[in-house]
Design an enzyme around this catalytic site. Structure first.
Site, short mmCIF file in Angstrom:
data_model
loop_
_atom_site.label_atom_id
_atom_site.label_comp_id
_atom_site.label_asym_id
_atom_site.label_seq_id
_atom_site.Cartn_x
_atom_site.Cartn_y
_atom_site.Cartn_z
N SER A 22 0.85 -0.98 0.26
CA SER A 22 0.09 -0.09 -0.32
C SER A 22 0.97 1.05 -0.03
CB SER A 22 -0.51 0.02 0.97
OG SER A 22 -1.60 -0.97 1.09
N ARG A 26 1.61 3.81 -3.24
CA ARG A 26 1.33 5.45 -3.03
C ARG A 26 2.43 6.18 -2.89
NH1 ARG A 26 -2.31 2.92 -0.65
NH2 ARG A 26 -4.64 3.27 -0.04
N ARG A 116 -15.19 -6.58 -11.05
CA ARG A 116 -14.70 -5.43 -9.64
C ARG A 116 -14.94 -3.83 -10.22
NH1 ARG A 116 -9.09 -6.73 -6.72
NH2 ARG A 116 -10.04 -5.48 -5.08
N SER A 166 -12.08 1.94 -0.18
CA SER A 166 -11.41 3.18 -0.18
C SER A 166 -10.66 4.02 -0.92
CB SER A 166 -11.13 3.26 1.28
OG SER A 166 -10.07 2.61 1.07
N GLN A 167 -10.07 3.02 -2.19
CA GLN A 167 -9.20 3.81 -3.22
C GLN A 167 -9.78 4.61 -4.11
OE1 GLN A 167 -8.20 -0.53 -4.70
NE2 GLN A 167 -7.20 -1.19 -3.03
N SER A 194 -12.29 0.85 5.33
CA SER A 194 -10.67 0.61 5.30
C SER A 194 -10.20 2.38 5.17
CB SER A 194 -9.88 0.20 3.79
OG SER A 194 -10.66 -0.96 3.67
N GLU A 312 -9.02 -5.69 4.97
CA GLU A 312 -8.09 -7.07 4.71
C GLU A 312 -7.41 -7.64 4.92
OE1 GLU A 312 -4.11 -4.65 4.00
OE2 GLU A 312 -5.74 -3.76 3.38
N HIS A 339 -13.86 -7.95 -3.88
CA HIS A 339 -12.43 -7.79 -3.46
C HIS A 339 -11.58 -8.81 -4.67
CE1 HIS A 339 -10.33 -5.87 0.09
NE2 HIS A 339 -11.98 -5.20 -0.17
N ARG A 343 -14.42 -12.79 -1.07
CA ARG A 343 -14.40 -13.07 0.02
C ARG A 343 -15.23 -13.61 1.10
NH1 ARG A 343 -8.65 -8.84 1.29
NH2 ARG A 343 -7.66 -10.27 -0.82
#
Length: 428
Positions: A22, A26, A116, A166-167, A194, A312, A339, A343
């Protein structure tokens, strides 16, 4: 390819974990948006980060790769074809950057990536005046998409619903400094999963000298980013604490001891929550001079908590909960259905194979631990967290096998070899 997971009594190991995915993704994005070269020390070198680096190189950056570092040389943003694989950060972070190109940028990925959610990014860019062509799945935008940039984005006020990931927020925040007016971004959905990942994005932007105001008191889902050129100093990247979770879980399920060096005392990584989670499940935990040590309990306690912000971590916690004496309730994790795989459904199915009663209760996962368990062949669903989930179970259940354990290369290349060195046995 079928991998037989090692079976072990109480383990004892010290495991060095590579850099955070992560943080790597970034930092490398902001480095590419800057004006001067930046060196990232100890980046994670894995499929997701290589895909991100490749995407940024497609858009015009140049990245020198050394054994222990990447040096990122920014360049003018240009068009091209971007391969996203199954990396959520690539498919969400790159489209806003692509809008700064004067030529089209097309993004596509693995077959599983084409379902997705992409609606908040596609819709958000369109609201900002960017032309985006997108495929559809179940009535919502998905890959492949093509961004037709004009070299600039005006920016200003924007509302999105980032309930699915949240991405979406992080993607727009990372691109915001390059927008002419900056960005006043609001999440207007019912829930933002998240949150620590958004906090991480805010921290990284501030490290790059960007003025960003997060408004937790007045409006917890609002961020105001001023325009500017990001300029990071050279950075040393923390170990990936989420990847460390499976190794810490080995101590939990065997009643053993595992230590992780270079554990940060202060971090925005969601994986730091393993300290609190495993303590609640009975572990003894110490952090001294950067060395985190988890000593597993004789009896594992069930876990009951809201995991919206640390979704996660759920597959790892679910593996430990299978051996708990009681019922665990992992709550507010409906976003895990979007995801790498669904999941929640995958965990219910694979726990069931091993004799564990588990079911979805709305957006919660309920696990009845402590029953008579049996080994099984665990499907990974091309999901790295499901593969490590199977490895954890195998430590207690001799003969457990994992299909395509190499899917762990997404975030931790060589996982199977690391696991075998630490805990013995195994094989393909």
């Amino acid at each position: 390819m079928i991998w037989t997971a090692p079976h072990s009594g109480p383990v004892e190991a010290t495991v060095n974990i590579p850099g955070s995915k992560s943080l790597t993704n970034r930092y490398v994005v902001l480095a590419a948006l800057g004006s001067d070269p930046v060196t990232l020390h100890h980046p994670l070198v894995a499929r997701d980060t290589e895909l991100m680096a490749g995407a940024l190189e497609t858009l015009g950056a140049r990245i020198e790769r050394d054994p222990e570092s990447w040096t990122v040389h920014p360049g003018p943003i240009r068009g091209g074809e971007v391969e996203c694989g199954l990396a959520g950060t690539v498919m969400r972070f790159i489209p806003p950057l692509a809008a700064f190109a004067n030529d089209p940028v097309r993004l596509d990925g693995d077959q599983a990536a084409r379902v997705r959610p992409m609606d908040a990014i596609v819709g958000g860019l369109r609201e900002l005046g960017v032309k985006v062509e997108a495929s559809e799945h179940a009535g919502s935008p998905v890959l492949p998409i093509t961004v037709h940039g004009t070299g600039t984005i005006e920016g200003g006020a924007l509302q999105i619903d980032a309930s699915a990931s949240s991405q979406f927020v992080s993607a727009l925040l990372l691109a915001a400094p390059r927008m002419t007016r900056g960005l006043d971004l609001r999440h207007v959905g019912a829930s933002l999963p998240s949150q620590p990942h958004v906090d991480m994005t805010v921290r990284v932007l501030r490290e790059a000298g960007i003025d960003i105001v997060a408004m937790p008191e007045e409006s917890p889902n609002r961020w105001i980013v001023s325009p500017g050129t990001p300029q990071l100093p050279d950075v040393t990247i923390e170990p990936d604490l989420s990847n460390a979770g499976a190794f810490l879980a080995a101590a939990m399920v065997t009643g053993g001891q595992v230590s992780i060096p270079r554990w940060p005392s202060v971090t925005t990584q969601p994986g730091d929550s393993y300290r609190e989670i495993f303590a609640a499940m009975g572990a003894r935990i110490t952090l001294e001079d950067g060395l985190l040590t988890v000593v597993g309990p004789d009896v594992i306690e069930p876990y009951n908590a809201d995991m919206k912000d640390v979704g996660e971590l759920v597959p790892t916690v679910a593996a430990v909960a299978a051996f708990a004496q009681g019922t665990s309730h992992l709550r507010n994790i409906g976003h895990l259905r979007g995801h790498e795989t669904n999941r929640l459904a995958a965990l219910v199915a694979e726990l069931g194979k091993m004799g564990v009663e588990a079911w979805e209760d709305g957006d919660n996962l309920v696990i009845e631990g402590g029953g008579e368990l049996r080994p099984a062949v665990i499907e990974s669903y091309e999901d790295h967290r499901m593969a490590t989930f199977g490895a954890i179970l195998g430590l207690r259940l001799a003969g457990t096998e994992v299909v395509n354990v190499e899917t762990t290369s997404k975030t931790l290349p060589g996982f199977a070899q690391m696991w075998e060195r630490a805990f013995g046995g195994g094989g393909v």
